[in-house]
Design a protein around this motif. Structure first.
Motif, PDB file in Angstrom:
ATOM      1  N   VAL A 181     -32.647 101.547 108.190  1.00 29.04           N
ATOM      2  CA  VAL A 181     -33.962 100.966 107.600  1.00 29.04           C
ATOM      3  C   VAL A 181     -34.043  99.707 108.254  1.00 29.04           C
ATOM      4  O   VAL A 181     -35.423  99.263 108.756  1.00 29.04           O
ATOM      5  CB  VAL A 181     -33.879 101.123 106.011  1.00 29.04           C
ATOM      6  CG1 VAL A 181     -35.161 100.133 105.615  1.00 29.04           C
ATOM      7  CG2 VAL A 181     -33.758 102.233 105.648  1.00 29.04           C
ATOM      8  N   GLY A 202     -40.669 106.310  99.188  1.00 28.05           N
ATOM      9  CA  GLY A 202     -40.179 104.908  99.392  1.00 28.05           C
ATOM     10  C   GLY A 202     -40.938 104.370 100.577  1.00 28.05           C
ATOM     11  O   GLY A 202     -40.926 104.973 101.774  1.00 28.05           O
ATOM     12  N   ILE A 216     -34.688 101.130  97.277  1.00 26.32           N
ATOM     13  CA  ILE A 216     -35.092 102.170  98.427  1.00 26.32           C
ATOM     14  C   ILE A 216     -34.319 103.248  98.493  1.00 26.32           C
ATOM     15  O   ILE A 216     -34.645 104.515  98.534  1.00 26.32           O
ATOM     16  CB  ILE A 216     -35.708 101.363  99.601  1.00 26.32           C
ATOM     17  CG1 ILE A 216     -36.997 100.645  99.397  1.00 26.32           C
ATOM     18  CG2 ILE A 216     -35.715 102.315 100.622  1.00 26.32           C
ATOM     19  CD1 ILE A 216     -38.151 101.222  99.420  1.00 26.32           C
ATOM     20  N   ALA A 246     -31.477 107.922 105.522  1.00 27.53           N
ATOM     21  CA  ALA A 246     -31.708 106.789 105.190  1.00 27.53           C
ATOM     22  C   ALA A 246     -30.454 105.893 105.035  1.00 27.53           C
ATOM     23  O   ALA A 246     -29.786 106.006 103.875  1.00 27.53           O
ATOM     24  CB  ALA A 246     -32.608 106.511 104.172  1.00 27.53           C
ATOM     25  N   VAL A 279     -38.134 108.135 103.119  1.00 27.83           N
ATOM     26  CA  VAL A 279     -38.597 106.717 103.308  1.00 27.83           C
ATOM     27  C   VAL A 279     -39.274 106.430 104.621  1.00 27.83           C
ATOM     28  O   VAL A 279     -39.155 106.870 105.705  1.00 27.83           O
ATOM     29  CB  VAL A 279     -37.152 105.646 103.486  1.00 27.83           C
ATOM     30  CG1 VAL A 279     -37.615 104.203 103.744  1.00 27.83           C
ATOM     31  CG2 VAL A 279     -36.456 106.002 102.264  1.00 27.83           C
ATOM     32  N   SER A 336     -35.515 106.913  96.758  1.00 29.25           N
ATOM     33  CA  SER A 336     -36.475 107.381  97.399  1.00 29.25           C
ATOM     34  C   SER A 336     -36.097 108.936  97.830  1.00 29.25           C
ATOM     35  O   SER A 336     -34.778 109.216  98.205  1.00 29.25           O
ATOM     36  CB  SER A 336     -36.792 106.910  98.624  1.00 29.25           C
ATOM     37  OG  SER A 336     -37.419 105.490  98.348  1.00 29.25           O
TER      38      SER A 336
END
Length: 503
Positions: A489, A285, A460, A484, A467, A464
């Motif tokens: 993020v 991602g 996402i 993540a 990432v 993913s």
């Protein structure tokens, strides 16, 4: 009572060759309210609105607007009655200015009946000032971003002083800040007595701004309920006729060796020293805020944008990509962000849209093997459940979600080893999203490497294996699936240094 509604549509039926798009449906909208229309792609929402605005003529049924029965033979008549529409697919005139696009067909006139460009620019600026839109009305549309073009379209719809505004996926291409801005504009429109019909696939928006919700499924109206009587699960169940318990059906895949390496790729301000690897079986991602450079990275790899320096290796071998055909030859596919501008060829058939990138596979000694194309396209149609009466149907007649499936089929027919997907579920209904997510997992399980750009944080995080996060043209961090989180993020996406896990 009729006076309770600004709009009442009754027993509307609309058919296309081989398809009943609207099966005697009705809709009632109260004045000064936001009425959300929900349903999977192809459920009939946009078709009903095109009947209302005069783009389509219903086979049967009646429309009452402001207490009287009306005929809407064309869009000009609809606008004259006080009904305007923001379309899902933007259709600006790129060589014209913002102001010229807003007032196209109703330009202010000056001496001798000539168009007054000065007054037109001033009127556009006054409109922008009223609604706090920061765009230069003198700029040419071709230089605007998709998000800015969307805001111009919204301003244009408001400029008609309509009493009913239809908004079809108005937030599909704008930032979170612009979404908040639009919702504030809608609140003001309600105070001004304007009714809004709001079509969206984003559940959070429905519960945030709508007063009532009507759900469509397979060309029929399922139900109309006050928004405060619905929750996410019930709404999904009404839309798809079943419960979706796995919106992100991430299934494990064996992650193998590196299949593509990008090293120090640079090309313009939004692609600066980009380096990463992607492995077989992996969904990588790429996250970031709008304008971070995510799309630009994919387009540079694919040869749509020129690179200034950097290297790309596929299966350990350096490849030179100066145009998209070079990328296709290197077993790379790219599903672009804007399916209308850089994806579908609207007047061509579903079959032609599917097969165009893979034609060399179906050509022998200069002859195209049409039977092989038909068989391959039919397999893809069935595999992705593309709703179309036939492969000969013009792709522009399909819903947005089915157009997206056609584009995915296009790249699958090229049998890529690396599939780059930019906003895979943008403008896609909740049921089709789940289908596409499952397809991505199946592709990963067969050893394909997938690079996915998405503006939807749940997508996402849910899909993913790893990432990459971008900010202002650079990769600011890399997170494993376990590391993540939305907070981490967002830290990286805003240029902050994310704290290490556990700190």
């Amino acid at each position: 009572m009729a006076d309770d509604y600004i709009l009442r549509m009754t027993d509307i039926r609309k058919t296309f060759p081989g398809v009943v798009a609207l099966d005697n449906v009705g809709l009632e909208v109260r004045p000064a309210t936001v009425h959300a229309l929900m349903g999977e792609n192809g459920a009939g929402k946009s078709t009903l609105m095109k009947v209302l605005i005069g783009m389509y003529q219903a086979d049967s049924g009646t429309i009452e607007f402001e207490g009287r029965e009306v005929q809407v033979p064309d869009t000009r008549a609809g606008l004259g009655m006080g009904i305007s529409m923001i379309h899902q697919e933007l259709t600006p005139v790129p060589e014209m200015t913002v102001a010229e696009n807003i007032f196209l067909g109703r330009e202010p006139r000056g001496w001798f009946g000539l168009v007054s460009h000065a007054r037109m620019t001033a009127d556009a600026q006054a409109l922008f000032d009223t609604w706090n839109i920061r765009i230069d009305p003198r700029a040419q549309m071709k230089f605007l971003s998709v998000a800015q073009s969307q805001m111009v379209e919204i301003a244009k719809a408001i400029s008609y002083d309509a009493r009913l505004i239809i908004m079809d996926e108005p937030t599909s291409a704008i930032t979170e800040r612009e979404v908040d801005h639009l919702h504030a504009m809608i609140a003001q429109l309600k105070k001004n007595g304007v009714a809004v019909i709001y079509i969206t696939h984003k559940m959070d928006e429905v519960f945030k701004i709508s007063d009532e919700v009507t759900v469509f499924r397979d060309g029929k109206r399922v139900d109309t309920l006050p928004a405060d009587q619905l929750d996410r699960n019930r709404l999904i169940s009404l839309m798809v006729g079943r419960e979706l318990t796995h919106m992100f059906p991430k299934e494990p895949a064996d992650i193998g060796e590196v299949v593509m390496s990008v090293r120090s790729l640079t090309g313009g301000p939004l692609v600066q020293d980009i380096s990463f690897d992607v492995r077989r079986g992996e969904i990588l991602g790429i996250a970031g805020l709008m304008g971070a450079g995510r799309t630009e990275v994919l387009e540079t790899i694919f040869g749509i944008r020129p690179s200034e320096r950097g290297e790309v290796f596929v299966e350990g071998k350096k490849v030179t990509i100066k145009q998209p055909m070079d990328a296709i030859d290197a077993n790379i596919g790219l599903l672009t962000e804007d399916r209308k501008q850089s994806g579908i060829m609207g007047v061509l058939s579903v079959r032609d849209n599917m097969a165009v990138a893979a034609l060399p596979k179906f050509t022998t000694k200069g002859f195209i093997r049409t039977k092989a194309i038909d068989e391959a396209c039919e397999r893809e149609r069935k595999a992705l459940a593309v709703k179309t009466p036939s492969l000969e149907q013009a792709v522009q007649n399909l819903s947005g979600g089915n157009q997206q499936k056609v584009l995915i089929s296009r790249w699958l027919l090229t049998e890529p080893e690396i599939l780059m997907i930019d906003e895979p579920t943008r403008g896609i209904d909740v049921g089709a999203k789940s289908e596409i997510h499952r397809l991505m997992c199946k592709l990963a399980q067969t050893g394909k490497a997938i690079i996915m750009v998405s503006s939807e944080m749940p997508e996402i995080l849910g899909m993913s294996d790893r990432v990459l996060v971008m900010h202002e043209g650079r990769i600011t961090g890399e997170l494993s699936r376990d590391e993540a989180t939305q907070e981490r993020v967002m830290q990286l996406a805003t240029g902050m240094t994310a704290a290490a896990p556990g700190r």
